[in-house]
Design an enzyme around this catalytic site. Structure first.
Site, short mmCIF file in Angstrom:
data_model
loop_
_atom_site.label_atom_id
_atom_site.label_comp_id
_atom_site.label_asym_id
_atom_site.label_seq_id
_atom_site.Cartn_x
_atom_site.Cartn_y
_atom_site.Cartn_z
N LYS A 52 6.58 21.73 0.04
CA LYS A 52 7.88 20.85 0.82
C LYS A 52 9.14 20.93 -0.53
CE LYS A 52 5.71 17.22 3.04
NZ LYS A 52 6.39 16.66 4.76
N ASP B 165 1.36 13.74 0.11
CA ASP B 165 1.82 14.41 1.15
C ASP B 165 2.40 15.76 -0.08
OD1 ASP B 165 2.07 16.64 2.59
OD2 ASP B 165 2.89 15.67 4.02
N GLU C 286 -0.45 18.81 7.75
CA GLU C 286 -2.81 18.53 7.76
C GLU C 286 -2.14 16.82 8.14
OE1 GLU C 286 0.38 17.89 6.07
OE2 GLU C 286 0.07 15.32 5.49
N LYS D 103 -3.66 8.06 9.88
CA LYS D 103 -2.87 8.81 9.07
C LYS D 103 -2.89 8.44 8.00
CE LYS D 103 0.30 12.33 7.92
NZ LYS D 103 1.67 13.16 7.83
N LEU E 83 1.00 -1.44 0.37
CA LEU E 83 -0.28 0.07 0.13
C LEU E 83 0.72 1.60 -0.17
CD1 LEU E 83 -2.53 -0.92 2.13
CD2 LEU E 83 -2.68 -0.72 0.29
N MET E 84 1.84 1.01 0.97
CA MET E 84 2.62 2.54 1.26
C MET E 84 3.91 2.66 -0.23
SD MET E 84 4.16 1.92 5.10
CE MET E 84 4.66 3.69 5.08
N ARG F 223 -2.23 16.47 10.74
CA ARG F 223 -2.59 16.28 12.95
C ARG F 223 -4.01 17.00 12.63
NH1 ARG F 223 2.00 20.50 14.34
NH2 ARG F 223 3.29 19.33 12.40
N ASP G 37 1.89 22.09 5.48
CA ASP G 37 2.51 20.61 5.35
C ASP G 37 1.99 20.18 6.98
OD1 ASP G 37 3.97 19.08 4.81
OD2 ASP G 37 5.52 19.95 4.90
N SER H 228 2.64 25.23 1.83
CA SER H 228 3.70 25.44 2.55
C SER H 228 4.57 24.27 2.28
CB SER H 228 3.53 25.36 3.89
OG SER H 228 2.87 26.00 4.43
N ASP I 69 2.60 8.57 2.61
CA ASP I 69 2.26 9.20 3.73
C ASP I 69 0.69 9.03 4.55
OD1 ASP I 69 2.53 10.96 5.94
OD2 ASP I 69 2.13 12.46 4.95
#
Ligand code: BES
Ligand code: ZN
Ligand code: ZN
Length: 514
Positions: free
Chosen positions: A268, A261, A340, A256, A177-178, A342, A338, A266, A279
């Site tokens: 990266k 991301d 995001e 999460k 998945l990652m 949380r 960035d 902002s 992410d």
């Protein structure tokens, strides 16, 4: 030196020629540092064979040192033997040594064209099964030529082997998945994968919610982060009822699920941005752990939620200084788009606490670069105000050999999250303690006004704050990635700490926190 190099260069093809032309069967056997084969080997191989192996080992200088592997042929030249070093059989890290050793052995045999491997008796059969399953992992679904050839693995089957296979296969699924790039792992695709993998399992319900539901839930944070993307958001809820009583207060996990991301406005820096396809690692490990928990039919109720979206830039994206209202009713000033993770987790935590009234809630998130700086790749940082929950997480970590380190929560960080115009800012106002201020932000959302009145769901050991359920935040920004391949680790996304989460559920099933 030149001679040595020459020899080394030429040894490999020679060995490969000798070993691989005919012999497509193999076995992984363990050698301890006292020059003994791992116990139980007698049942698998003859005395003559054992003697042959030990003689060969001695002649080749193989001392059973962990991390070493020696390939040889059996006397009849019918199978290749990977003799893996297991060190002392009294070593307390024996399960991790076994996991890594079996992985190394099986990888060597695979490289030598072995198609059928059996795993000999090992000191920890569960770890051996995990090592073999994790060691053979490859991510080649986007390769059109260099496809990995399948290896058939047989074990001396027992209950531990079966459990080890389930856990390692779950971690491999989390890796998949990652590792899958974000154009092939959108929120919709992720949700569909969860439905496919878990939907049919006994005692499992999967709910996939869309933007309308998220709006109805007033999840202002998830809406704010997803706004910049053309990919529709999803919110996945997995409910597993394994306990004899369907009403047992569940354990909850929240992952999460940012499928990519960019940082938003902002933005990266370009370097390493590719890592951000992972992410959603928190969501992946939580979903994978749920699959294993259900396959093992652990006697416990567990729920999991995964907020899924991309963090992108567009004309509709959230801007720095925008204020949104979270599900908890707190207003948040987005001082950095960035930060995001949380923001989406806050809504998911609040929903999960209120809806499921869990006995404990664990969130898992690739949350901060600061965590990578602090603990690196090896350790997951654990923030929890509950000593009881911490000790269970530490216990689970010993079981799965995935290290954890307890990090601090402190009221002082709340002052850094103050906003002049909203209830909270989504980042700290100083460039320090980045992982800690992220945890401090989340703590504001782990509350449920109704829970205060309900006995049994409250923590009694959380700094006397009885409005909070038992909660732990796992920052996995470091361990999400393996930067080098060694043992059962493969360079790329790690799928960690899937096995720790399964272990935790398993231990809590046996022995709930009172
Ligand atoms: N997903 C990142 C955190 C991350 C960074 C994970 C590196 C793995 C490796 C997260 O959304 C993020 O960007 N966090 C910011 C927070 C900051 C703006 C306060 C960070 O850590 O830089
Ligand atoms: Zn970010
Ligand atoms: Zn992120």
């Amino acid at each position: 030196m030149r001679i040595l190099l020459h020899t080394v260069r030429n040894t490999k093809p020679f060995l490969q020629q000798c070993l691989s032309t005919q012999v497509h069967k193999g076995i992984v056997l363990g050698l301890h540092s006292d020059n003994k084969l791992s116990s139980g080997s007698k049942a698998t191989i003859s005395v003559a064979e054992q003697q042959h192996i030990l003689e060969q080992a001695q002649a080749l200088g193989h001392t059973g040192e962990p991390g070493t592997v020696q390939l040889m042929l059996n006397p009849a030249r019918t199978r290749q033997i990977a003799l893996v070093g297991l060190g002392s059989n009294k070593d307390e890290s024996l399960s991790e040594v076994t996991r890594a050793a079996v992985a190394e052995g099986i990888k060597k045999l695979h490289a030598n064209k072995v198609k059928e491997v059996s795993i000999g008796p090992m000191p920890c059969s569960r770890a051996a099964a995990e090592g073999a399953t994790l060691g053979l992992y490859t991510f080649d679904k986007f390769k059109t030529h260099e496809k990995h050839e399948a290896t058939e693995v047989t074990f001396i089957e027992d209950k531990d082997v079966a459990a080890g296979k389930v856990c390692a296969e779950a971690q491999n699924w989390a890796r998949d998945l990652m590792n899958t790039p974000a154009n092939h792992m959108t929120p919709q695709i992720f949700a569909r994968c969860v439905e496919e993998q878990l939907g049919g399992l006994e005692n499992v319900t999967v709910n996939v919610y869309d933007k309308q539901w998220v709006e109805d839930q007033r999840m202002g944070g998830l809406l704010a982060v997803s706004k910049g993307s053309e990919e529709p958001l999803r919110f996945v809820e997995i409910i597993y009822r394994g306990h004899a009583s369907a009403d047992q207060v569940p354990l909850a996990m929240v992952g999460k699920g940012i499928t990519f991301d960019t940082g938003g406005y902002s933005i990266k820096p370009g370097k390493h941005m590719d890592l951000m396809k992972g992410d959603m690692g928190g969501g992946a490990t939580v979903a994978a752990a749920m699959r294993a928990i259900a396959q093992l039919q652990l006697p416990i109720n567990v729920v999991a939620t995964i907020p899924l979206c991309e963090n992108m830039i567009s004309g509709g994206a959230t801007k720095v200084s925008d204020i949104y209202t979270s599900r908890a009713g707190l207003t948040v000033e987005v001082m950095n788009t960035d930060a995001e993770g949380r923001v989406v987790l806050a809504d998911a935590l609040h929903y999960t606490v209120e809806k499921h009234q869990p006995s404990a809630i664990i969130d898992v998130a690739t949350l901060t670069g600061a965590m990578v700086m602090a603990l690196g790749e090896l350790y997951t940082g654990v923030f929890t105000p509950s000593p009881a929950l911490w000790s269970r997480i530490e216990g689970a970590s010993k079981g799965s050999d995935e290290p954890v380190w307890r990090m601090p929560l402190h009221d002082a960080w709340d002052a850094m999250l103050k906003s002049p115009v909203a209830d909270l800012s989504n980042i700290g106002n100083k460039s320090e303690a980045g992982a800690c201020t992220a945890a401090a932000f989340l703590r504001h959302f782990v509350r449920d006004s109704r829970a205060v009145k309900k006995q049994g769901t409250l923590a009694r050991d959380q700094n006397n704050d009885e409005s909070l359920p038992r909660w732990a935040h796992l920052d996995i920004a470091g361990p999400m990635e393996a930067t080098t391949s060694a043992g059962y680790h493969h360079r790329g996304m790690s799928g960690r700490p899937t096995r720790l989460l399964i272990e935790l559920a398993s231990q809590l099933a046996k022995n709930p926190i009172s």
